[in-house]
Design a protein around this motif. Sequence first.
Motif, short mmCIF file in Angstrom:
data_model
loop_
_atom_site.label_atom_id
_atom_site.label_comp_id
_atom_site.label_asym_id
_atom_site.label_seq_id
_atom_site.Cartn_x
_atom_site.Cartn_y
_atom_site.Cartn_z
N ALA A 61 0.77 -1.35 -0.22
CA ALA A 61 0.08 0.03 0.11
C ALA A 61 1.02 1.34 0.10
O ALA A 61 1.88 1.16 0.52
CB ALA A 61 -1.00 0.08 1.19
N VAL A 62 0.69 2.09 -0.61
CA VAL A 62 1.41 3.44 -0.73
C VAL A 62 0.32 4.70 -0.98
O VAL A 62 -0.90 4.48 -1.11
CB VAL A 62 2.17 3.70 -2.23
N ALA A 63 0.63 5.76 -0.39
CA ALA A 63 -0.15 6.96 -0.60
C ALA A 63 0.53 7.73 -1.93
O ALA A 63 1.62 7.74 -2.30
CB ALA A 63 0.16 8.06 0.30
N GLU A 64 -0.59 7.80 -3.02
CA GLU A 64 -0.29 8.44 -4.22
C GLU A 64 -0.85 9.82 -4.25
O GLU A 64 -1.92 10.17 -3.94
CB GLU A 64 -1.01 7.51 -5.22
N GLY A 92 -9.21 14.54 1.24
CA GLY A 92 -8.11 14.68 2.28
C GLY A 92 -6.79 14.21 1.49
O GLY A 92 -6.55 13.39 0.42
N LYS A 93 -5.64 14.38 2.40
CA LYS A 93 -4.13 13.89 1.97
C LYS A 93 -3.66 13.02 2.90
O LYS A 93 -3.53 13.03 4.21
CB LYS A 93 -3.29 15.08 2.03
N ILE A 94 -3.18 11.65 2.31
CA ILE A 94 -2.91 10.62 3.05
C ILE A 94 -1.37 10.76 3.44
O ILE A 94 -0.60 11.22 2.89
CB ILE A 94 -3.21 9.40 2.32
N THR A 95 -1.11 10.76 4.63
CA THR A 95 0.36 10.91 5.21
C THR A 95 0.98 9.62 5.51
O THR A 95 2.30 9.65 5.46
CB THR A 95 0.33 12.05 6.48
N LYS A 98 -0.65 1.77 6.73
CA LYS A 98 -0.28 0.32 7.54
C LYS A 98 -1.22 -0.37 7.40
O LYS A 98 -2.39 -0.36 7.62
CB LYS A 98 -0.02 0.96 9.17
N TRP A 99 -0.78 -1.69 7.19
CA TRP A 99 -1.79 -3.14 7.00
C TRP A 99 -2.05 -3.52 8.43
O TRP A 99 -1.12 -3.56 9.21
CB TRP A 99 -0.79 -3.97 6.12
N LEU A 100 -3.31 -3.97 8.55
CA LEU A 100 -3.46 -4.76 9.67
C LEU A 100 -4.63 -5.86 9.31
O LEU A 100 -5.70 -5.40 9.01
CB LEU A 100 -4.43 -3.72 10.77
N ASP A 101 -4.11 -6.97 9.04
CA ASP A 101 -4.93 -8.06 8.39
C ASP A 101 -5.34 -7.65 7.02
O ASP A 101 -4.52 -7.27 6.10
CB ASP A 101 -6.13 -8.43 9.19
N ASP A 102 -6.55 -7.57 6.70
CA ASP A 102 -7.18 -7.30 5.27
C ASP A 102 -7.54 -5.80 5.10
O ASP A 102 -7.91 -5.45 4.08
CB ASP A 102 -8.19 -8.06 5.02
N ALA A 103 -7.34 -5.02 6.14
CA ALA A 103 -7.44 -3.47 6.08
C ALA A 103 -6.33 -2.73 6.26
O ALA A 103 -5.19 -3.18 6.69
CB ALA A 103 -8.37 -3.30 7.35
N VAL A 104 -6.24 -1.51 5.50
CA VAL A 104 -5.24 -0.53 5.52
C VAL A 104 -5.55 0.60 6.27
O VAL A 104 -6.67 1.16 6.07
CB VAL A 104 -4.87 -0.23 3.87
N PHE A 105 -4.89 1.01 7.22
CA PHE A 105 -5.07 2.15 8.13
C PHE A 105 -4.21 3.20 7.47
O PHE A 105 -3.17 2.91 6.99
CB PHE A 105 -4.68 1.81 9.63
N ALA A 106 -4.81 4.50 7.68
CA ALA A 106 -4.01 5.60 7.00
C ALA A 106 -4.35 6.92 7.99
O ALA A 106 -5.58 6.93 8.43
CB ALA A 106 -4.70 5.72 5.68
N LEU A 107 -3.29 7.37 8.10
CA LEU A 107 -3.63 8.75 8.72
C LEU A 107 -3.93 9.71 7.49
O LEU A 107 -3.04 9.93 6.39
CB LEU A 107 -2.12 9.51 9.44
N ILE A 108 -5.03 10.71 7.45
CA ILE A 108 -5.44 11.63 6.60
C ILE A 108 -5.61 12.90 6.98
O ILE A 108 -6.66 13.27 7.99
CB ILE A 108 -6.74 11.08 6.12
N VAL A 109 -5.38 13.95 6.36
CA VAL A 109 -5.53 15.35 6.87
C VAL A 109 -6.64 15.88 5.78
O VAL A 109 -6.75 15.68 4.70
CB VAL A 109 -4.23 16.17 6.50
N THR A 110 -7.78 16.34 6.45
CA THR A 110 -8.85 16.95 5.76
C THR A 110 -8.95 18.49 6.43
O THR A 110 -8.37 18.80 7.08
CB THR A 110 -10.22 16.12 6.01
N ASN A 111 -9.96 19.12 5.75
CA ASN A 111 -10.16 20.40 6.42
C ASN A 111 -10.71 20.61 7.81
O ASN A 111 -10.63 21.45 8.45
CB ASN A 111 -11.37 20.91 5.58
#
Length: 327
Positions: A61-64, A92-95, A98-111
Amino acid sequence: SSLKAHGDILYWSETVHKGPWELEDYSEIFSYNTWTGRVKRLTSKTRYYNPALNESGDVMAVAEYTAEGNSFLTILSPKGEKELSVAAPDNGKITEVKWLDDAVFALIVTNDGLGLYYYDDDGWKVAIAPQWQNISDIAAFTLTLEGRKTEAVSFTSDVDGVQNVYAYSLADGKVYKLINSPYGVAYAVNTSDGSFIYSRYGKTGYSLARTSAADFEMQPVDMSAPYHFPLADKGSELAGNAYPKPDKAFLAAYQDKYRYPSHDYSKVANMFHVHSWLPLYVNLADRKADFGATVMSQNMLGTVTASAGLSYAKSSYSGRRRLGAVG
Protein backbone atom coordinates in the motif's frame (compact mmCIF):
# COMPACT_ATOMS: atom_id res chain seq x y z
CA SER A 1 10.45 8.04 3.40
CA SER A 2 11.26 5.97 6.45
CA LEU A 3 12.46 2.41 5.81
CA LYS A 4 9.92 -0.43 5.92
CA ALA A 5 11.22 -3.99 6.34
CA HIS A 6 9.71 -7.26 5.18
CA GLY A 7 11.93 -10.26 5.72
CA ASP A 8 15.36 -9.45 4.33
CA ILE A 9 14.11 -6.63 2.09
CA LEU A 10 13.92 -2.92 2.95
CA TYR A 11 11.48 -0.64 1.10
CA TRP A 12 11.21 3.13 0.85
CA SER A 13 10.03 5.97 -1.41
CA GLU A 14 12.54 8.43 -2.86
CA THR A 15 12.26 11.72 -4.75
CA VAL A 16 13.71 11.51 -8.27
CA HIS A 17 14.19 14.68 -10.34
CA LYS A 18 13.53 14.64 -14.06
CA GLY A 19 16.80 15.78 -15.62
CA PRO A 20 17.83 19.40 -14.97
CA TRP A 21 14.22 20.51 -14.35
CA GLU A 22 14.22 20.31 -10.56
CA LEU A 23 10.66 21.62 -10.33
CA GLU A 24 9.47 18.46 -12.10
CA ASP A 25 10.04 15.34 -10.05
CA TYR A 26 8.59 11.97 -9.08
CA SER A 27 8.45 9.79 -6.00
CA GLU A 28 9.41 6.21 -6.75
CA ILE A 29 9.59 3.01 -4.73
CA PHE A 30 12.95 1.33 -4.12
CA SER A 31 14.00 -1.87 -2.37
CA TYR A 32 17.27 -3.08 -0.87
CA ASN A 33 18.18 -6.73 -0.39
CA THR A 34 20.20 -6.97 2.84
CA TRP A 35 21.75 -10.29 1.73
CA THR A 36 22.90 -9.38 -1.77
CA GLY A 37 23.27 -5.62 -1.32
CA ARG A 38 21.23 -5.05 -4.48
CA VAL A 39 19.11 -1.90 -4.85
CA LYS A 40 16.10 -2.19 -7.17
CA ARG A 41 13.78 0.55 -8.48
CA LEU A 42 10.25 -0.91 -8.43
CA THR A 43 8.34 1.98 -10.06
CA SER A 44 9.17 4.64 -12.66
CA LYS A 45 7.75 8.16 -13.10
CA THR A 46 5.24 7.66 -10.27
CA ARG A 47 4.20 9.74 -7.27
CA TYR A 48 4.04 7.02 -4.61
CA TYR A 49 4.92 7.75 -0.98
CA ASN A 50 5.33 5.84 2.31
CA PRO A 51 5.12 2.19 1.14
CA ALA A 52 3.76 -0.45 3.53
CA LEU A 53 3.63 -4.21 2.84
CA ASN A 54 1.02 -6.56 4.25
CA GLU A 55 2.12 -9.38 6.55
CA SER A 56 2.51 -11.96 3.77
CA GLY A 57 4.29 -9.52 1.44
CA ASP A 58 1.78 -10.15 -1.37
CA VAL A 59 0.77 -6.52 -1.84
CA MET A 60 2.05 -3.05 -0.99
CA ALA A 61 0.00 0.00 0.00
CA VAL A 62 1.26 3.49 -0.85
CA ALA A 63 -0.01 7.05 -0.67
CA GLU A 64 -0.29 8.45 -4.20
CA TYR A 65 -0.35 12.20 -4.89
CA THR A 66 -1.36 13.29 -8.37
CA ALA A 67 -0.13 16.40 -10.19
CA GLU A 68 -3.65 17.82 -9.79
CA GLY A 69 -3.32 17.67 -5.99
CA ASN A 70 -5.51 14.62 -5.30
CA SER A 71 -4.52 11.88 -2.86
CA PHE A 72 -5.18 8.15 -3.35
CA LEU A 73 -4.64 4.95 -1.43
CA THR A 74 -3.01 2.74 -4.06
CA ILE A 75 -2.35 -1.00 -3.82
CA LEU A 76 0.63 -2.40 -5.74
CA SER A 77 1.98 -5.84 -6.46
CA PRO A 78 5.46 -6.62 -5.08
CA LYS A 79 6.80 -5.72 -8.56
CA GLY A 80 5.22 -2.25 -8.42
CA GLU A 81 2.19 -2.90 -10.68
CA LYS A 82 -0.99 -1.00 -9.74
CA GLU A 83 -3.87 -3.26 -8.65
CA LEU A 84 -6.27 -0.84 -6.93
CA SER A 85 -6.54 2.93 -6.35
CA VAL A 86 -9.17 4.70 -4.21
CA ALA A 87 -9.47 8.41 -3.47
CA ALA A 88 -8.95 9.64 0.08
CA PRO A 89 -12.21 10.59 1.85
CA ASP A 90 -13.30 14.25 2.06
CA ASN A 91 -10.61 15.32 -0.45
CA GLY A 92 -8.01 14.58 2.22
CA LYS A 93 -4.29 13.96 1.98
CA ILE A 94 -2.89 10.60 3.11
CA THR A 95 0.30 10.95 5.16
CA GLU A 96 0.90 7.38 6.47
CA VAL A 97 -0.42 3.89 5.69
CA LYS A 98 -0.19 0.58 7.54
CA TRP A 99 -1.68 -2.88 6.98
CA LEU A 100 -3.63 -4.67 9.71
CA ASP A 101 -4.91 -8.02 8.43
CA ASP A 102 -7.03 -7.23 5.34
CA ALA A 103 -7.55 -3.55 6.17
CA VAL A 104 -5.29 -0.60 5.46
CA PHE A 105 -5.09 2.08 8.14
CA ALA A 106 -4.17 5.58 7.05
CA LEU A 107 -3.56 8.97 8.61
CA ILE A 108 -5.47 11.52 6.53
CA VAL A 109 -5.49 15.32 6.74
CA THR A 110 -8.81 16.97 5.85
CA ASN A 111 -10.26 20.44 6.35
CA ASP A 112 -11.42 19.25 9.79
CA GLY A 113 -7.98 18.11 10.97
CA LEU A 114 -5.95 14.90 11.15
CA GLY A 115 -7.77 11.60 11.58
CA LEU A 116 -7.14 7.85 11.58
CA TYR A 117 -9.11 6.00 8.89
CA TYR A 118 -9.14 2.45 7.56
CA TYR A 119 -10.14 0.95 4.23
CA ASP A 120 -11.51 -2.57 3.72
CA ASP A 121 -13.93 -4.32 1.37
CA ASP A 122 -16.76 -2.04 2.54
CA GLY A 123 -14.88 1.19 1.79
CA TRP A 124 -13.54 3.94 4.07
CA LYS A 125 -14.35 4.06 7.80
CA VAL A 126 -13.31 6.46 10.58
CA ALA A 127 -11.35 5.14 13.57
CA ILE A 128 -10.33 8.48 15.12
CA ALA A 129 -12.35 11.44 13.89
CA PRO A 130 -10.35 14.36 12.44
CA GLN A 131 -8.92 16.52 15.23
CA TRP A 132 -6.16 19.10 15.66
CA GLN A 133 -3.44 17.20 17.55
CA ASN A 134 -0.48 15.43 15.99
CA ILE A 135 -0.70 11.69 15.22
CA SER A 136 2.24 9.82 13.68
CA ASP A 137 4.15 6.52 13.54
CA ILE A 138 1.11 4.24 13.21
CA ALA A 139 1.88 0.52 13.57
CA ALA A 140 0.02 -2.77 13.99
CA PHE A 141 -0.06 -3.76 17.66
CA THR A 142 -1.51 -6.44 19.97
CA LEU A 143 -3.20 -4.91 23.01
CA THR A 144 -4.31 -6.82 26.14
CA LEU A 145 -7.74 -5.75 27.43
CA GLU A 146 -9.20 -7.47 30.51
CA GLY A 147 -6.83 -10.38 30.04
CA ARG A 148 -7.66 -10.89 26.36
CA LYS A 149 -5.43 -9.99 23.43
CA THR A 150 -6.99 -7.74 20.80
CA GLU A 151 -5.79 -6.09 17.61
CA ALA A 152 -4.87 -2.43 17.84
CA VAL A 153 -3.01 0.37 16.08
CA SER A 154 -0.31 2.10 18.10
CA PHE A 155 0.78 5.67 17.45
CA THR A 156 2.43 8.68 19.03
CA SER A 157 0.51 11.88 19.75
CA ASP A 158 0.76 15.11 21.73
CA VAL A 159 -2.88 15.01 22.81
CA ASP A 160 -1.78 15.35 26.46
CA GLY A 161 0.61 18.22 25.72
CA VAL A 162 3.77 16.18 25.08
CA GLN A 163 4.51 13.34 22.67
CA ASN A 164 3.52 9.97 24.17
CA VAL A 165 2.45 6.51 22.98
CA TYR A 166 -1.21 5.53 22.48
CA ALA A 167 -3.18 2.68 20.95
CA TYR A 168 -6.52 2.49 19.17
CA SER A 169 -8.31 -0.75 20.06
CA LEU A 170 -10.34 -2.43 17.31
CA ALA A 171 -12.30 -4.37 19.96
CA ASP A 172 -14.04 -1.39 21.59
CA GLY A 173 -13.06 1.53 19.34
CA LYS A 174 -11.35 3.36 22.21
CA VAL A 175 -7.95 5.04 22.49
CA TYR A 176 -5.70 4.11 25.40
CA LYS A 177 -2.63 5.91 26.68
CA LEU A 178 0.18 3.38 27.03
CA ILE A 179 3.23 5.42 28.04
CA ASN A 180 3.22 8.58 30.15
CA SER A 181 6.67 10.14 29.87
CA PRO A 182 6.67 13.62 31.54
CA TYR A 183 8.91 15.16 28.87
CA GLY A 184 7.80 13.12 25.87
CA VAL A 185 9.09 10.26 23.71
CA ALA A 186 10.34 9.85 20.16
CA TYR A 187 10.93 7.00 17.67
CA ALA A 188 8.72 4.50 19.54
CA VAL A 189 8.81 0.94 18.15
CA ASN A 190 6.73 -1.98 19.43
CA THR A 191 8.42 -5.36 19.77
CA SER A 192 7.22 -8.96 19.33
CA ASP A 193 6.66 -9.38 23.10
CA GLY A 194 4.30 -6.38 23.27
CA SER A 195 6.82 -3.93 24.73
CA PHE A 196 7.88 -0.53 23.41
CA ILE A 197 11.42 0.68 22.88
CA TYR A 198 11.74 4.43 22.44
CA SER A 199 13.86 7.49 22.95
CA ARG A 200 12.84 9.24 26.18
CA TYR A 201 13.57 12.91 26.82
CA GLY A 202 14.80 13.96 30.25
CA LYS A 203 16.73 16.69 32.02
CA THR A 204 20.03 15.46 30.55
CA GLY A 205 18.72 14.91 27.02
CA TYR A 206 17.51 11.77 25.24
CA SER A 207 18.08 8.22 26.52
CA LEU A 208 17.00 4.77 25.36
CA ALA A 209 14.05 3.34 27.30
CA ARG A 210 11.80 0.28 27.30
CA THR A 211 8.29 -0.17 28.69
CA SER A 212 6.77 -3.65 28.98
CA ALA A 213 3.06 -4.42 28.52
CA ALA A 214 2.69 -4.91 32.29
CA ASP A 215 3.70 -1.28 32.86
CA PHE A 216 1.30 0.35 30.37
CA GLU A 217 -0.91 3.13 31.74
CA MET A 218 -4.03 1.79 29.95
CA GLN A 219 -5.78 5.10 30.54
CA PRO A 220 -8.74 5.84 28.17
CA VAL A 221 -8.25 9.06 26.22
CA ASP A 222 -10.66 11.33 24.38
CA MET A 223 -8.78 12.50 21.27
CA SER A 224 -11.36 15.25 20.70
CA ALA A 225 -10.52 16.85 24.08
CA PRO A 226 -6.77 17.56 24.06
CA TYR A 227 -4.78 19.34 26.73
CA HIS A 228 -5.10 23.09 26.33
CA PHE A 229 -2.24 25.55 26.71
CA PRO A 230 -3.78 28.89 27.74
CA LEU A 231 -1.25 30.96 25.81
CA ALA A 232 -1.60 28.82 22.68
CA ASP A 233 -5.40 28.96 22.92
CA LYS A 234 -5.26 32.75 23.03
CA GLY A 235 -2.92 32.83 20.03
CA SER A 236 -5.23 30.50 18.09
CA GLU A 237 -8.19 32.71 18.93
CA LEU A 238 -6.41 35.80 17.63
CA ALA A 239 -5.26 33.98 14.50
CA GLY A 240 -8.77 32.67 13.86
CA ASN A 241 -10.21 36.15 14.05
CA ALA A 242 -7.56 37.51 11.67
CA TYR A 243 -7.74 34.61 9.23
CA PRO A 244 -11.16 32.90 9.51
CA LYS A 245 -11.50 29.35 8.21
CA PRO A 246 -12.89 29.27 4.63
CA ASP A 247 -16.44 27.96 4.38
CA LYS A 248 -17.25 24.78 2.47
CA ALA A 249 -18.77 26.65 -0.48
CA PHE A 250 -15.54 28.60 -0.96
CA LEU A 251 -13.41 25.43 -0.81
CA ALA A 252 -15.75 23.51 -3.12
CA ALA A 253 -15.38 26.20 -5.80
CA TYR A 254 -11.62 25.71 -5.93
CA GLN A 255 -11.95 21.92 -6.00
CA ASP A 256 -14.10 22.05 -9.15
CA LYS A 257 -11.74 20.66 -11.79
CA TYR A 258 -14.02 21.90 -14.58
CA ARG A 259 -13.93 25.46 -13.29
CA TYR A 260 -10.17 25.40 -12.79
CA PRO A 261 -8.84 22.86 -15.31
CA SER A 262 -5.17 21.88 -15.30
CA HIS A 263 -3.04 22.19 -18.43
CA ASP A 264 0.30 20.83 -19.56
CA TYR A 265 3.14 23.34 -19.22
CA SER A 266 5.10 23.92 -22.44
CA LYS A 267 8.75 24.72 -21.68
CA VAL A 268 9.36 26.05 -25.22
CA ALA A 269 6.29 28.31 -25.40
CA ASN A 270 7.00 29.72 -21.93
CA MET A 271 10.78 29.99 -22.23
CA PHE A 272 10.89 33.81 -22.50
CA HIS A 273 8.93 36.07 -20.18
CA VAL A 274 10.00 39.73 -20.07
CA HIS A 275 9.55 41.02 -16.55
CA SER A 276 11.62 44.26 -16.56
CA TRP A 277 12.84 46.86 -19.02
CA LEU A 278 14.64 50.22 -19.00
CA PRO A 279 14.73 53.01 -21.60
CA LEU A 280 18.51 52.98 -21.16
CA TYR A 281 21.32 50.70 -22.19
CA VAL A 282 23.00 49.39 -19.03
CA ASN A 283 26.47 47.86 -19.15
CA LEU A 284 26.62 45.92 -15.90
CA ALA A 285 30.28 45.00 -16.33
CA ASP A 286 31.46 48.62 -16.69
CA ARG A 287 28.65 50.03 -14.51
CA LYS A 288 27.71 52.50 -17.23
CA ALA A 289 24.40 53.66 -18.70
CA ASP A 290 23.79 55.28 -22.09
CA PHE A 291 21.09 55.87 -24.70
CA GLY A 292 19.24 52.69 -25.72
CA ALA A 293 17.09 50.04 -24.05
CA THR A 294 17.53 46.99 -21.80
CA VAL A 295 15.10 44.11 -21.21
CA MET A 296 15.35 41.17 -18.79
CA SER A 297 13.52 37.86 -19.08
CA GLN A 298 12.93 34.88 -16.78
CA ASN A 299 10.52 32.00 -17.34
CA MET A 300 7.91 31.20 -14.69
CA LEU A 301 9.89 28.21 -13.41
CA GLY A 302 13.04 30.25 -12.89
CA THR A 303 15.09 27.80 -14.98
CA VAL A 304 15.80 30.08 -17.97
CA THR A 305 17.03 33.68 -17.64
CA ALA A 306 18.11 36.11 -20.37
CA SER A 307 18.84 39.78 -20.95
CA ALA A 308 19.18 41.87 -24.10
CA GLY A 309 20.18 45.44 -24.82
CA LEU A 310 20.15 47.94 -27.69
CA SER A 311 22.77 50.64 -27.32
CA TYR A 312 23.25 53.98 -29.06
CA ALA A 313 26.66 54.66 -27.61
CA LYS A 314 29.79 56.51 -28.73
CA SER A 315 32.47 54.44 -30.43
CA SER A 316 35.74 54.39 -28.51
CA TYR A 317 37.55 54.76 -31.86
CA SER A 318 35.58 57.27 -33.96
CA GLY A 319 33.69 59.03 -31.17
CA ARG A 320 30.46 58.72 -33.18
CA ARG A 321 27.28 57.15 -31.85
CA ARG A 322 26.11 53.91 -33.45
CA LEU A 323 23.53 51.23 -32.81
CA GLY A 324 24.66 47.98 -31.21
CA ALA A 325 22.84 44.92 -29.84
CA VAL A 326 23.94 42.55 -27.09
CA GLY A 327 22.21 39.54 -25.54
